[in-house]
Design an enzyme around this catalytic site. Structure first.
Site, PDB file in Angstrom:
ATOM      1  N   HIS A 151       3.654  10.278 -21.407  1.00 30.66           N
ATOM      2  CA  HIS A 151       2.554  10.394 -22.566  1.00 30.66           C
ATOM      3  C   HIS A 151       3.601  10.877 -23.366  1.00 30.66           C
ATOM      4  O   HIS A 151       4.356  12.079 -22.926  1.00 30.66           O
ATOM      5  CB  HIS A 151       1.465  11.363 -22.439  1.00 30.66           C
ATOM      6  CG  HIS A 151       0.586  11.372 -20.677  1.00 30.66           C
ATOM      7  ND1 HIS A 151      -0.706  10.589 -21.843  1.00 30.66           N
ATOM      8  CD2 HIS A 151       0.474  10.388 -19.477  1.00 30.66           C
ATOM      9  CE1 HIS A 151      -1.410   9.584 -20.643  1.00 30.66           C
ATOM     10  NE2 HIS A 151      -1.067   9.488 -19.480  1.00 30.66           N
ATOM     11  N   GLU A 169       2.718  11.863 -26.109  1.00 30.55           N
ATOM     12  CA  GLU A 169       2.174  13.279 -27.154  1.00 30.55           C
ATOM     13  C   GLU A 169       1.668  13.965 -25.939  1.00 30.55           C
ATOM     14  O   GLU A 169       2.105  15.165 -26.899  1.00 30.55           O
ATOM     15  CB  GLU A 169       0.912  12.031 -27.220  1.00 30.55           C
ATOM     16  CG  GLU A 169      -0.468  11.990 -25.970  1.00 30.55           C
ATOM     17  CD  GLU A 169      -0.338  11.114 -24.666  1.00 30.55           C
ATOM     18  OE1 GLU A 169       1.517  10.236 -25.487  1.00 30.55           O
ATOM     19  OE2 GLU A 169      -0.936  10.800 -24.384  1.00 30.55           O
ATOM     20  N   ASP A 210      -6.586  33.633 -20.712  1.00 29.90           N
ATOM     21  CA  ASP A 210      -7.890  34.191 -19.999  1.00 29.90           C
ATOM     22  C   ASP A 210      -8.234  34.474 -21.079  1.00 29.90           C
ATOM     23  O   ASP A 210      -7.964  35.594 -22.417  1.00 29.90           O
ATOM     24  CB  ASP A 210      -7.608  35.366 -19.143  1.00 29.90           C
ATOM     25  CG  ASP A 210      -7.629  34.847 -17.637  1.00 29.90           C
ATOM     26  OD1 ASP A 210      -7.192  33.588 -17.420  1.00 29.90           O
ATOM     27  OD2 ASP A 210      -7.294  36.044 -17.141  1.00 29.90           O
ATOM     28  N   ASP A 225     -10.424  31.542  -7.002  1.00 34.55           N
ATOM     29  CA  ASP A 225     -10.258  33.275  -6.762  1.00 34.55           C
ATOM     30  C   ASP A 225     -10.271  33.652  -5.917  1.00 34.55           C
ATOM     31  O   ASP A 225     -11.899  34.502  -5.389  1.00 34.55           O
ATOM     32  CB  ASP A 225     -11.310  33.049  -8.091  1.00 34.55           C
ATOM     33  CG  ASP A 225     -11.302  33.023  -9.540  1.00 34.55           C
ATOM     34  OD1 ASP A 225      -9.950  32.652 -10.098  1.00 34.55           O
ATOM     35  OD2 ASP A 225     -11.942  32.243 -10.473  1.00 34.55           O
TER      36      ASP A 225
HETATM   37  O1  1PR Z   1     -16.113  29.697 -12.746  1.00 31.75           O
HETATM   38  O2  1PR Z   1     -15.453  27.588 -13.165  1.00 31.75           O
HETATM   39  O3  1PR Z   1     -16.699  29.163 -14.901  1.00 31.75           O
HETATM   40  O4  1PR Z   1     -14.355  29.292 -14.362  1.00 31.75           O
HETATM   41  C1  1PR Z   1     -14.384  30.437 -14.275  1.00 31.75           C
HETATM   42  C2  1PR Z   1     -12.210  31.124 -14.505  1.00 31.75           C
HETATM   43  O5  1PR Z   1     -12.266  32.497 -14.926  1.00 31.75           O
HETATM   44  C3  1PR Z   1     -12.014  31.009 -13.765  1.00 31.75           C
HETATM   45  O6  1PR Z   1     -10.276  29.975 -13.673  1.00 31.75           O
HETATM   46  C4  1PR Z   1     -11.453  31.947 -13.236  1.00 31.75           C
HETATM   47  O7  1PR Z   1     -10.054  32.169 -12.526  1.00 31.75           O
HETATM   48  C5  1PR Z   1     -11.514  32.731 -14.854  1.00 31.75           C
HETATM   49  N1  1PR Z   1     -11.933  33.850 -14.351  1.00 31.75           N
HETATM   50  C6  1PR Z   1     -13.087  34.566 -14.834  1.00 31.75           C
HETATM   51  N2  1PR Z   1     -12.861  35.779 -14.755  1.00 31.75           N
HETATM   52  C7  1PR Z   1     -11.673  36.615 -14.277  1.00 31.75           C
HETATM   53  C8  1PR Z   1     -10.524  37.534 -14.901  1.00 31.75           C
HETATM   54  O8  1PR Z   1      -9.329  37.740 -15.069  1.00 31.75           O
HETATM   55  N3  1PR Z   1     -11.753  38.739 -15.198  1.00 31.75           N
HETATM   56  N4  1PR Z   1      -9.194  35.023 -15.375  1.00 31.75           N
HETATM   57  C9  1PR Z   1     -10.691  35.307 -14.935  1.00 31.75           C
HETATM   58  C10 1PR Z   1      -8.380  34.537 -13.956  1.00 31.75           C
HETATM   59  C11 1PR Z   1      -6.266  34.536 -12.945  1.00 31.75           C
HETATM   60  C12 1PR Z   1      -5.234  34.467 -13.535  1.00 31.75           C
HETATM   61  C13 1PR Z   1      -4.294  35.249 -14.314  1.00 31.75           C
HETATM   62  C14 1PR Z   1      -3.166  34.785 -13.498  1.00 31.75           C
HETATM   63  C15 1PR Z   1      -1.951  35.524 -13.871  1.00 31.75           C
HETATM   64  N5  1PR Z   1      -8.009  34.697 -14.321  1.00 31.75           N
HETATM   65  O9  1PR Z   1      -5.363  32.893 -15.029  1.00 31.75           O
HETATM   66  O10 1PR Z   1      -4.277  34.079 -15.341  1.00 31.75           O
HETATM   67  O11 1PR Z   1      -3.679  35.676 -12.409  1.00 31.75           O
HETATM   68  O12 1PR Z   1      -2.106  36.588 -14.689  1.00 31.75           O
HETATM   69  P1  1PR Z   1      -1.251  37.688 -13.823  1.00 31.75           P
HETATM   70  O13 1PR Z   1       0.409  36.697 -14.632  1.00 31.75           O
HETATM   71  O14 1PR Z   1      -1.101  38.575 -15.187  1.00 31.75           O
HETATM   72  O15 1PR Z   1      -1.051  38.231 -12.796  1.00 31.75           O
HETATM   73  P2  1PR Z   1     -16.304  29.571 -13.903  1.00 31.75           P
END
Ligand code: 1PR
Length: 587
Positions: free
Chosen positions: A241, A243, A284, A442
């Site tokens: 790809h 793009e 996020d 998760d």
């Molecule tokens: O359940 O289909 O609605 O999807 C929700 C999505 O949102 C899921 O992918 C879930 O992982 C994410 N999510 C929901 N709540 C949270 C939260 O933090 N309260 N975030 C959340 C998840 C985790 C990672 C994060 C890494 C790296 N975040 O994506 O970015 O842990 O972080 P770090 O490098 O700072 O350690 P649905």
């Protein structure tokens, strides 16, 4: 199934095994004629390309209604070209230069081309050696046939059958990521690629043979050698790809659109030799208490400040940060709408806007997750998960990521042993291809004293638990970690692979935001158990954490959030460190 998005419109077409005796080009091009002097192909490098002599900066795009081609539109506009859409076969014949970004699956694409007469027009256009660039499925459709839900007859321009990668060759399928090319002498539009990586996402490929060798301008190695681009005269097509391949990819488009444009790179610059490990920046995203959409970041999923105000942490604006990470060298960008599980994502138009704006200037793959499920809104209107995904794809997403809904689907599948075909995961991967569907897991670590204590996969952990427990299982959660479910990460990963996931984003609530490194026990467990790519996530604090996860597990990519948002570790430092450790990355 190839390309980044496909085809709700295709659902009205039969995807039957087609009559293998009728290819649109067979009436125009007999196999004997191909490559013979009867055709109007000119020898490479001696061509006067019509497009170059035209002062017109219009490019004709064959978008046969298969969904999102936003990325290629954005790339063309970025390069200063305006786009004319093909409405009828005559528009193909009248084009000065034509781009065909094939999306979706082979059979429905051929159905559309056959039924609309576009296939025959394409054959005439190609036979007349007019400037043509096929992308991904747009390359595959040129071949005799494909095994994708087939055999299915193709346009029959190039000898050969498109087949699926063999996972038995020890490779992960789909082939997702940045790979090196072996570029031939007369590729011309690949002049700037040299030894650099370009972005692939596909499960099917065409293999070099004696019959098609004159067409091949580059090959790529992934378990075996496959055709990554073809070129004859003014007719080009690429499996990767452009793009989505950053500046290198844009140069491929530029050199097709304007062959006289000077080559920007020294041809042999770069050190790409194989599939690179990916470094992904994750944002996020949620609405804060003031109603602004912000990038936030949790500690073990708690995104509120530990202050009296208890505000949602605000680490920046999604579009700005994504643009910065693209410039900094992120191989992919993920947006997770972390309150999507309770807010309806199509009501959350700012997230759609974020994708639209981001995709205007970011030319690496974009993933979006959060809230992808069937939904009935306050007025009683029902939206299928497919509609939600379609809106995300149309807005510029290349992959969607499903969290909670995939857990429920896996639980159901494990209980009944039956694939209903009705889960969001199954439906979206059937229409858009499994390479477009990520499952985000998760899990939370649960320590146990003995492996037989729970009916889930238990592993011996490197660091014992608080009471000296030597074992743990990883309990899946839904609703952003708020609810634990009766299923482990291992069981979930195996189930979602069977249900059609193309990739796993493997978070770990215990490690999230801690900066102490990835949970390599977990990443090893999952990446050794499935044949699809696994993205390690949660816990990155230093560049060494990235080399550790790649050296000790089979992760295909590593994702981080906090260290990039807080500017503690630049993406380039991570990559330089990985190179020092002899781990191939895209630079
Ligand atoms: O359940 O289909 O609605 O999807 C929700 C999505 O949102 C899921 O992918 C879930 O992982 C994410 N999510 C929901 N709540 C949270 C939260 O933090 N309260 N975030 C959340 C998840 C985790 C990672 C994060 C890494 C790296 N975040 O994506 O970015 O842990 O972080 P770090 O490098 O700072 O350690 P649905």
């Amino acid at each position: 199934m190839d390309a980044t998005t496909a085809a709700a419109p295709f659902s009205s077409f039969t995807t039957s095994r087609q009559n293998l005796s009728s290819s649109p080009c067979s009436s125009l091009l007999s196999r004997k004629k191909l490559g013979s002097t009867n055709l109007k192909f000119k020898s490479p490098r001696s061509l006067s390309v019509r497009a170059s002599s035209s002062s017109d900066s219009v490019v004709t795009l064959l978008d046969y209604g298969a969904g999102n081609v936003r990325s290629i539109r954005n790339a063309l506009r970025h390069l200063g070209f305006s786009i004319k859409d093909v409405q009828k076969p005559g528009d193909i014949l009248n084009a000065d230069r034509l781009i065909f970004p094939g999306v979706g699956a082979f059979a429905p694409a051929m159905d559309v081309l056959n039924k609309t007469g576009m296939g025959e027009a394409l054959c005439t256009y190609i036979e007349n050696d007019r400037p043509f660039l096929g992308i991904c499925l747009g390359l595959q459709l040129l071949f005799d046939s494909s095994e994708e839900n087939g055999p299915v007859k193709g346009l029959g321009v190039i000898p050969g059958t498109v087949g699926r990668f063999h996972s038995s060759a020890g490779i992960r399928v789909p082939h997702i990521g940045w790979n090196a090319l072996q570029v031939g002498n007369d590729s011309e539009i690949l002049d700037d690629v040299g030894n650099r990586h370009v972005y692939f996402v596909h499960s099917y490929r065409a293999i070099p043979s004696n019959e098609n060798k004159d067409w091949i301008s580059s090959t790529c190695h992934y378990g075996e050698s496959f055709i990554s681009s073809i070129r004859r005269g003014n007719v080009h097509a690429v499996q990767f790809h452009p793009e989505k391949s950053g500046e290198v990819g844009l140069s491929v488009l530029r050199r097709f659109l304007d062959p006289k444009s000077p080559s920007k790179q020294k041809p042999m610059e770069g050190k790409a030799s194989k599939l690179a490990k990916r470094v992904i920046a994750c944002l996020d995203v949620r609405t804060n208490d003031k109603g602004d959409l912000v990038v936030t970041k949790g500690d073990q999923y708690d995104v509120r400040e530990q202050s009296n105000e208890n505000e949602v942490r605000n680490l920046g604006k999604p579009v700005d940060l994504a643009g910065q990470y693209y410039k900094d060298g992120a191989d992919e960008i993920s947006f997770l709408n972390i309150t999507g599980f309770r807010d309806f994502p199509l009501g959350d138009l700012p997230m759609i806007q974020v994708l639209r704006y981001t995709s205007e200037n970011v030319f690496v793959p974009l993933t979006v997750g959060g809230g992808i499920r069937d939904f009935t809104d306050a007025t009683g209107r029902y939206y299928s998960s497919l509609e939600v995904a379609a809106e995300y794809f149309r807005s510029g997403a290349d992959k969607i990521s499903i969290g909670s809904d995939a857990v429920y689907a896996a639980e159901e599948f494990i209980k009944s042993g039956v694939k209903t075909g009705k889960s969001s995961l199954e439906q979206i991967s059937r229409v858009y291809g499994n390479q477009a569907v990520v499952v985000s897991i998760d899990p939370r670590r649960v320590y146990v004293n003995h492996p037989e204590d729970v009916p889930y996969k238990v592993i011996r952990v490197t660091n014992p638990g608080p009471n000296g427990e030597e074992y743990a299982w990883y309990q899946c959660t839904v609703s952003g970690g708020r609810e634990g479910r009766p299923i482990g990460a291992y069981e979930l990963a195996k189930a979602v692979e069977k249900l059609g996931a193309g990739e796993i984003l493997l978070n770990c609530i215990d490690c999230d935001g801690q900066g102490k490194g990835f949970d390599t026990d977990l990443v090893k467990l999952i990446s050794d158990s499935v044949g699809i790519p696994v993205i390690a996530s949660s816990g990155a604090g230093t560049p060494e954490h990235f080399s550790e996860v790649f050296e000790t597990t089979n992760a295909s990519a590593a994702l981080a959030a906090g260290i990039f948002h807080r500017k503690e570790v630049p993406i380039q430092s991570v990559k330089e460190h990985l190179l020092e450790k002899s781990i191939e990355v895209r630079m």
